[in-house]
Design an enzyme around this catalytic site. Structure first.
Site, PDB file in Angstrom:
ATOM      1  N   ARG A 117       0.883  -1.173   0.000  1.00 16.07           N
ATOM      2  CA  ARG A 117       0.000   0.000   0.000  1.00 16.07           C
ATOM      3  C   ARG A 117       0.917   1.218   0.000  1.00 16.07           C
ATOM      4  O   ARG A 117       1.704   1.410   0.947  1.00 16.07           O
ATOM      5  CB  ARG A 117      -0.915   0.009   1.221  1.00 16.07           C
ATOM      6  CG  ARG A 117      -1.626   1.343   1.413  1.00 16.07           C
ATOM      7  CD  ARG A 117      -2.741   1.290   2.417  1.00 16.07           C
ATOM      8  NE  ARG A 117      -3.884   0.577   1.871  1.00 16.07           N
ATOM      9  CZ  ARG A 117      -5.106   0.621   2.394  1.00 16.07           C
ATOM     10  NH1 ARG A 117      -5.343   1.337   3.468  1.00 16.07           N
ATOM     11  NH2 ARG A 117      -6.104  -0.050   1.838  1.00 16.07           N
TER      12      ARG A 117
ATOM     13  N   HIS B 287      -7.280   0.728  -6.515  1.00 14.92           N
ATOM     14  CA  HIS B 287      -7.515  -0.134  -5.344  1.00 14.92           C
ATOM     15  C   HIS B 287      -8.182  -1.420  -5.847  1.00 14.92           C
ATOM     16  O   HIS B 287      -9.347  -1.702  -5.543  1.00 14.92           O
ATOM     17  CB  HIS B 287      -8.403   0.603  -4.337  1.00 14.92           C
ATOM     18  CG  HIS B 287      -8.382   0.026  -2.952  1.00 14.92           C
ATOM     19  ND1 HIS B 287      -7.593  -1.048  -2.596  1.00 14.92           N
ATOM     20  CD2 HIS B 287      -9.076   0.365  -1.823  1.00 14.92           C
ATOM     21  CE1 HIS B 287      -7.795  -1.337  -1.322  1.00 14.92           C
ATOM     22  NE2 HIS B 287      -8.683  -0.503  -0.833  1.00 14.92           N
TER      23      HIS B 287
ATOM     24  N   GLN C  54     -10.122  -4.022  -3.581  1.00 19.22           N
ATOM     25  CA  GLN C  54     -11.423  -3.580  -3.081  1.00 19.22           C
ATOM     26  C   GLN C  54     -12.517  -3.830  -4.118  1.00 19.22           C
ATOM     27  O   GLN C  54     -13.594  -4.325  -3.789  1.00 19.22           O
ATOM     28  CB  GLN C  54     -11.368  -2.092  -2.721  1.00 19.22           C
ATOM     29  CG  GLN C  54     -12.652  -1.580  -2.115  1.00 19.22           C
ATOM     30  CD  GLN C  54     -12.945  -2.214  -0.755  1.00 19.22           C
ATOM     31  OE1 GLN C  54     -12.120  -2.121   0.133  1.00 19.22           O
ATOM     32  NE2 GLN C  54     -14.100  -2.838  -0.601  1.00 19.22           N
TER      33      GLN C  54
ATOM     34  N   ASP D 252     -17.209   6.999  -1.643  1.00 18.20           N
ATOM     35  CA  ASP D 252     -15.961   6.880  -0.874  1.00 18.20           C
ATOM     36  C   ASP D 252     -15.720   8.223  -0.180  1.00 18.20           C
ATOM     37  O   ASP D 252     -16.404   9.208  -0.474  1.00 18.20           O
ATOM     38  CB  ASP D 252     -14.822   6.546  -1.868  1.00 18.20           C
ATOM     39  CG  ASP D 252     -13.502   6.193  -1.204  1.00 18.20           C
ATOM     40  OD1 ASP D 252     -13.462   6.017   0.032  1.00 18.20           O
ATOM     41  OD2 ASP D 252     -12.495   6.103  -1.926  1.00 18.20           O
TER      42      ASP D 252
ATOM     43  N   CYS E 182     -16.273   1.362   0.452  1.00 25.10           N
ATOM     44  CA  CYS E 182     -15.095   0.546   0.778  1.00 25.10           C
ATOM     45  C   CYS E 182     -14.715   0.668   2.252  1.00 25.10           C
ATOM     46  O   CYS E 182     -14.031  -0.213   2.776  1.00 25.10           O
ATOM     47  CB  CYS E 182     -13.931   0.936  -0.123  1.00 25.10           C
ATOM     48  SG  CYS E 182     -13.369   2.635   0.063  1.00 25.10           S
TER      49      CYS E 182
ATOM     50  N   ARG F 244     -13.350  -8.904   1.459  1.00 23.68           N
ATOM     51  CA  ARG F 244     -11.950  -8.595   1.135  1.00 23.68           C
ATOM     52  C   ARG F 244     -11.088  -9.820   1.424  1.00 23.68           C
ATOM     53  O   ARG F 244     -10.211 -10.187   0.640  1.00 23.68           O
ATOM     54  CB  ARG F 244     -11.447  -7.404   1.981  1.00 23.68           C
ATOM     55  CG  ARG F 244     -11.934  -6.042   1.536  1.00 23.68           C
ATOM     56  CD  ARG F 244     -11.326  -5.594   0.221  1.00 23.68           C
ATOM     57  NE  ARG F 244      -9.873  -5.529   0.258  1.00 23.68           N
ATOM     58  CZ  ARG F 244      -9.157  -4.502   0.721  1.00 23.68           C
ATOM     59  NH1 ARG F 244      -9.773  -3.428   1.158  1.00 23.68           N
ATOM     60  NH2 ARG F 244      -7.837  -4.524   0.710  1.00 23.68           N
TER      61      ARG F 244
END
Ligand code: CP
Ligand code: NVA
Length: 309
Positions: free
Chosen positions: A108, A135, A138, A224, A264, A292
């Protein structure tokens, strides 16, 4: 132990084919079922995953760490602050060293160029655990969650309300690859850039000035945070610009009656989403978060063992 050749990385959603996604979704369902039944499944015994975090995380950390242990492997957790990455050791050198000691790396970080550079010098598969641009893990979980609740996403419409960020870019890639549509509504100045998203910009996405219009008839409404990690200096300007991009019950009412809501997480109730929506009957955010782990277990299995029947 050998890893399938050629080496496969998962740096963007389009790194896998539609057919490979079909396989992953099937495997995720099988692996999830085993987990729920407390059935031991250790295909990655003696394999090690290195997790490198240059930004904060709850879900990504827990899902990869718990998932790798459940597959019989182990993990090494590194952050910028407690490794030489924070003291400017070149990415290339870090990649060469770390990938001689582990079987798989999850990163990340900030710029996508950083993870691409790491992967170019890695001997083992590298997974994107979020960059400024993408991402993919996700969206993998989100689509699996959609399939669990409603069946195939092919031909469906996803409404994206909010920032033209890493999540939005990844939705655009997914729509192009898996043959569905994204209705995008962002405040002006925060649009998605098809060149950054890496999409052709055909009819797989459509832009709407009004977020409510984007939600009209949608099968899935998603949003988001207004300010992603790394953009905190823009917080105040974003609060002002995004004030009308809060997913509320009116937006959900114009969506398809069967529409799901996803986020998310982490979420800010009263900013990008009303509490009545995220905590309401159409929301599947907790399944989405749990998934996830299941999809990433399928992904790690695929990258290390290839297609398992
Ligand atoms: N959704 C997600 O990636 O959450 P974390 O930032 O907690 O990992
Ligand atoms: N767009 C958000 C997602 C967090 C999981 C961020 O990058 O901070």
């Amino acid at each position: 132990m050998s890893t399938p050749k050629p080496l496969r990385h998962y740096l963007q959603f389009k790194d896998l084919s539609a057919d490979e996604y079909g396989h992953l979704f099937e495997r995720a369902a099988v692996i999830k079922k085993k987990f729920k039944a407390y059935e031991k499944y250790h295909p990655l015994a003696d394999r090690t995953l290195a997790m490198i975090f240059e930004k904060a995380s709850t879900r990504t950390r827990v899902s990869f760490e718990a998932g790798m242990y459940q597959l019989g492997g182990s993990v090494v957790h590194l952050t910028t602050g407690d490794s030489q990455l924070g003291r400017a050791e070149p990415i290339e050198d870090s990649a060469k060293v770390i990938s001689r000691m582990v079987d798989l790396v999850m990163i990340r970080t900030y710029g996508q160029d950083k993870i691409e550079n790491f992967a170019a010098h890695s001997r083992v598969p590298v997974i994107n655990g979020l960059t400024n641009e993408f991402h993919p893990c996700q969206i993998l979980a989100d689509i699996f969650t959609y399939i669990e609740h409603r069946g195939s996403i092919r031909g469906k419409t996803v409404a994206w309300v909010g920032d033209g960020n890493n999540m939005a870019n990844t939705w655009l890639q997914a729509a192009e690859l898996l043959d569905f549509k994204v209705h995008v509504s962002t405040p002006s100045g925060y649009e998605v850039d098809p060149a950054v998203a890496g999409v052709r910009g055909g009819d797989s996405f459509q832009v709407f000035a009004d977020p409510k219009d984007a939600c009209r008839g949608a099968d899935l409404v998603t949003t988001d945070v207004w300010t992603s990690m790394g953009y905190e200096a823009e917080n105040e300007a974003r609060r002002a610009a995004f004030a009308d991009w809060c997913v509320d019950t009116e937006m959900m009412q114009v969506a398809h009656p069967d529409a799901l809501f996803m986020h998310c997480l982490p979420a800010h109730r009263g900013e990008e989403v009303e509490a009545d929506v995220i905590d309401g009957p159409q929301s599947v955010v907790w399944d989405e978060a749990e998934n996830r782990m299941h999809v990433q277990k399928a992904l790690m299995e695929f990258l290390l063992l290839g297609r398992v029947a």
